[in-house]
Design an enzyme around this catalytic site. Structure first.
Site, PDB file in Angstrom:
ATOM      1  N   CYS A 189      -5.203  -7.377   2.463  1.00 43.79           N
ATOM      2  CA  CYS A 189      -6.579  -7.170   2.921  1.00 43.79           C
ATOM      3  C   CYS A 189      -7.597  -7.853   2.019  1.00 43.79           C
ATOM      4  O   CYS A 189      -8.781  -7.922   2.360  1.00 43.79           O
ATOM      5  CB  CYS A 189      -6.881  -5.682   3.027  1.00 43.79           C
ATOM      6  SG  CYS A 189      -6.491  -4.738   1.551  1.00 43.79           S
ATOM      7  N   HIS A 202       0.807  -1.222   0.000  1.00 47.22           N
ATOM      8  CA  HIS A 202       0.000   0.000   0.000  1.00 47.22           C
ATOM      9  C   HIS A 202       0.842   1.275   0.000  1.00 47.22           C
ATOM     10  O   HIS A 202       0.630   2.172  -0.813  1.00 47.22           O
ATOM     11  CB  HIS A 202      -0.943  -0.007   1.202  1.00 47.22           C
ATOM     12  CG  HIS A 202      -1.841  -1.191   1.252  1.00 47.22           C
ATOM     13  ND1 HIS A 202      -2.903  -1.355   0.393  1.00 47.22           N
ATOM     14  CD2 HIS A 202      -1.829  -2.290   2.042  1.00 47.22           C
ATOM     15  CE1 HIS A 202      -3.524  -2.497   0.663  1.00 47.22           C
ATOM     16  NE2 HIS A 202      -2.884  -3.085   1.651  1.00 47.22           N
TER      17      HIS A 202
END
Length: 455
Positions: A42, A10
């Site tokens: 995620c 990320h």
């Protein structure tokens, strides 16, 4: 300007994208230890439940898509050393070949690795797994084809994601945690009591106050169960989800590290060494409700950090905004979210921490709709400043937690939320939105009337 990016999840991905915009002349060289860049951990639950079609779908970008934009990408390559004086990093490819690469600005996003408790066999027995990264996700998915009885060690949000996927696959599943509640650091007891009962109805077992002391295995090193301080429990699959630790051992002595190897950074995301920036799960986050820093490993925080760091690397002046750790999840029938301070922090709060919990219908009674929303707001009892909130319902109302997050950053008090303008349409809500009602209840019945048909 030459930018070297270490890690492409990320934070790293956000840094790359921001540099491509902020510095059109940027020379960007990226190093990723995995075989593909920008994996989204995620999304693992979606992959385990066959919502995401493949592991390859859980990536922001591919090696080819980045190189098409002028980014030089090295996968299966690990950065093993850093020379801050000469501004070089040492990299090692999959064939163990080493080389040095120079940089003008360096961005570190080393991320974290799964915590592995000091238990004999945890790294040696078959079918002992961790819920982190693409490699482990693939192993878990493969194991689900034959697993019959699973134990998930750790009842946090990663643990319940793994457990739900296993239950939905028809696998006998038990979550064990050393605390007395599921996701005890995520939601307060009013919510977790409901979630635990609902999970039980779906077949998920929960055993709290269990400390796993050892693993058992057969003669072929296949795990057969766990031993806790309360007894022995059979399982042919054990998944550990007990948090992560920063993967920063190689940075010791190179940049300043804090507790547990967390990289120390300033409000511009720069480390102790000039021209070296860091973000992601190896760093702390400035906290909005209380002026302090916290370790909150969320993708949203990493994305913001990557953006801010890259803007500063490219010559702009930007401070990292304070955040509240806002997040949303689901477990079987319920969708829920939280932000900011929890009531469980009351003993450590410097002041008088107040909390109000309510359960109210979402729409007017004439709609003959019995959908209920569970809400909690946390605030300073003296100033009425909003510090946190939680929401849960069988209907997907989780995005309302973003409103509480905005209220925290804006410094709102209960009085502000109690009367703020929300729309009304009977298909969606009531003349007083449930967030209005939450703040009104917190202010007391002598100020606002109790809920009635008109509310």
């Amino acid at each position: 300007m030459k930018y070297v990016i270490v890690g492409t999840s990320h934070a790293g991905y956000a840094a790359i994208e921001t540099l491509l915009i902020s510095d059109p002349e940027a020379e960007i060289e990226v190093f990723e230890s995995a075989d593909k860049p920008s994996f989204l951990s995620c999304g693992i639950q979606s992959y385990l439940e066959d919502v995401a079609p493949s592991l390859d779908s859980l990536h922001y970008a591919s090696e080819e898509s980045l190189e098409d934009r002028g980014v030089k990408v090295h996968v299966n390559t690990t950065v093993t050393d850093l020379d801050t004086e000469n501004k070089t990093v040492t990299v090692q490819d999959k064939d163990n070949n080493e080389s040095k690469v120079d940089y003008d600005k360096l961005f570190l996003s080393p991320g974290g690795v799964p915590n592995a408790p000091p238990i004999d066999g945890i790294n040696d027995y078959n079918n002992v797994l961790f819920m982190r990264g693409a490699d482990w996700a693939g192993k878990i998915k493969e194991r689900m084809k034959s697993a019959k009885k699973a134990i998930v060690v750790g009842g946090g949000y990663i643990g319940i994601e793994a457990a739900e996927a296993f239950v939905k696959a028809g696998i006998d599943t038990t979550v064990m945690d050393d605390g007395d509640r599921l996701i005890k650091t995520y939601l307060d007891k009013e919510f977790t009591d409901i979630l635990e009962e609902n999970a039980k109805e779906h077949g998920l077992k929960f055993r709290g106050n269990e400390n796993v002391k050892a693993l058992k295995a057969d003669d072929n090193n296949n795990v057969t169960g766990v031993v806790t301080d309360n007894g022995e429990f059979e399982a042919d699959t054990v998944i550990f989800t007990v948090g992560v630790k920063p993967a920063t051992e190689w940075l010791d002595g190179k940049v300043k590290l804090g507790t547990k190897g967390i990289i120390e950074i300033n409000d511009h995301l720069e480390t102790s060494e000039k021209d070296i920036y860091a973000s992601g799960d190896a760093t702390m986050i400035p906290y909005a409700p209380i002026e302090e820093e916290r370790y909150i490993a969320l993708a949203t925080n990493s994305r913001r950090q990557g953006y801010v760091a890259a803007r500063n690397m490219a010559g702009h002046d930007m401070k990292m905004p304070r955040v509240s750790g806002t997040s949303g999840l689901s477990l079987f029938d319920y969708k829920f979210g939280q932000t900011g301070v929890h009531e469980s922090e009351k003993d450590n709060y410097d002041g008088n921490l107040g909390a109000t919990y309510i359960e109210v219908p979402v729409r007017p009674k004439f709609r003959q709709d019995d959908t209920t929303v569970h809400l909690k707001i946390i605030y300073d009892e003296d100033s009425h400043r909003i510090l946190g909130g939680q929401i849960m319902s069988k209907e997907d109302l989780v995005e309302s937690i973003n409103t509480i997050s905005v209220a925290i950053n804006a410094g709102w008090k209960l009085e502000d939320l109690a009367l703020v303008d929300f729309f009304f349409q009977p298909n969606f809500d009531r003349p007083w939105n449930y967030l209005n009602v939450l703040a009104q209840r917190a202010l007391g019945d002598d100020v606002f009337p109790k809920d009635n048909q008109l509310f």
